[in-house]
Design a protein around this motif. Structure first.
Motif, PDB file in Angstrom:
ATOM      1  N   ASN A  63       0.844  -1.199   0.000  1.00 39.24           N
ATOM      2  CA  ASN A  63       0.000   0.000   0.000  1.00 39.24           C
ATOM      3  C   ASN A  63       0.873   1.240   0.000  1.00 39.24           C
ATOM      4  N   ILE A  85      -4.920   5.965   1.788  1.00 38.23           N
ATOM      5  CA  ILE A  85      -4.141   4.739   1.677  1.00 38.23           C
ATOM      6  C   ILE A  85      -4.747   3.885   0.564  1.00 38.23           C
ATOM      7  N   TYR A 130      -4.136  -5.589   1.561  1.00 36.93           N
ATOM      8  CA  TYR A 130      -3.767  -4.644   0.513  1.00 36.93           C
ATOM      9  C   TYR A 130      -3.466  -5.346  -0.816  1.00 36.93           C
ATOM     10  N   ASN A 146      -3.931   0.663  -2.562  1.00 36.67           N
ATOM     11  CA  ASN A 146      -3.046  -0.445  -2.943  1.00 36.67           C
ATOM     12  C   ASN A 146      -1.958   0.058  -3.871  1.00 36.67           C
TER      13      ASN A 146
END
Length: 226
Positions: free
Chosen positions: A139, A146, A174, A148
């Motif tokens: 991430n 936030i 993630y 990926n």
């Protein structure tokens, strides 16, 4: 020749030489693990738990005589380095710093090439040295959000192009979880056997016994390297 450990292989067609060399390269690279990942947060892990987990994983890979390849990803790379060096310095006569292959990413354009072009070259170079890719977290911070990490996904794509076997650790969430879900739909397309995919699905996180969780991952890598 056998007295000197040399085995002669008879071939019927000249192109078979290329196939044999490719198989030799594949087996050699299977003992090198590319650890892909980045993190500004760690999901179900506290930062300390995540760093301990990565440290233990890197250390155990070195102790099992693997090479560890890493690009010093944010939030992951430092723990990879510390874990690998912990193993080396604990038994310097048994393990070597040469088992740790670092390729830190360039931070500014140079040589007439833009940063993204340089990053792509570095990724290609790093990943071509390995036979297995362990994918952790993945991430990044995008203007306070936030998301990926696209770079981790690109490393996964390059790994497939080079024939690496992916080991996405889904419980790190993630991009690692996204890649695991992608693989689950049709694992045979992603260089995995049914046995290896089953092993992946059985990976579990035990925060009270991180070495146990690490051992599960290392066991998969050992199975690939046989």
């Amino acid at each position: 020749m056998k007295r000197f450990g040399i085995t002669a292989i008879l071939i019927d067609d000249y192109p078979d030489i290329t196939l044999i060399l490719q198989e030799i390269e594949k087996r050699y690279n299977s003992h090198s693990i590319f650890i892909s990942g980045s993190a500004v947060e760690y999901g179900d892990f506290t930062p300390l738990e995540a760093q301990n987990f990565i440290h233990l994983l890197s250390r155990e890979l070195i102790k099992k005589n693997f090479n560890v390849v890493n690009g010093f990803g944010l939030g992951v790379g430092s723990a990879v380095i510390n874990g690998a060096l912990d193993a080396v310095y604990s038994e310097p006569k048994k393990y070597s710093e040469n088992q740790l292959i670092l390729k830190p990413f360039p931070q500014f354009p140079s040589g007439g090439k833009e940063l993204r072009e340089l990053w792509e070259e570095y990724r290609q170079n790093m990943i071509s040295r390995a036979g297995v890719s362990i994918i952790l977290f993945g991430n990044k911070d995008d203007n306070g959000n936030i998301i990926n990490a696209g770079g981790v996904k690109r490393e996964f794509e390059i790994a497939l192009e080079h024939g690496l076997i992916p080991i996405p650790i889904s419980y790190t969430s993630y991009m690692a979880k996204e890649i695991f879900d992608m693989i689950s739909a049709e694992f045979l397309r992603y260089n995995l056997t049914e046995e290896l995919f089953k092993d992946l699905t059985e990976l579990t996180l035990d925060k009270s016994d991180l070495p146990k969780s690490v051992k599960q991952i290392v066991s998969i890598a050992q199975k690939i390297a046989k």
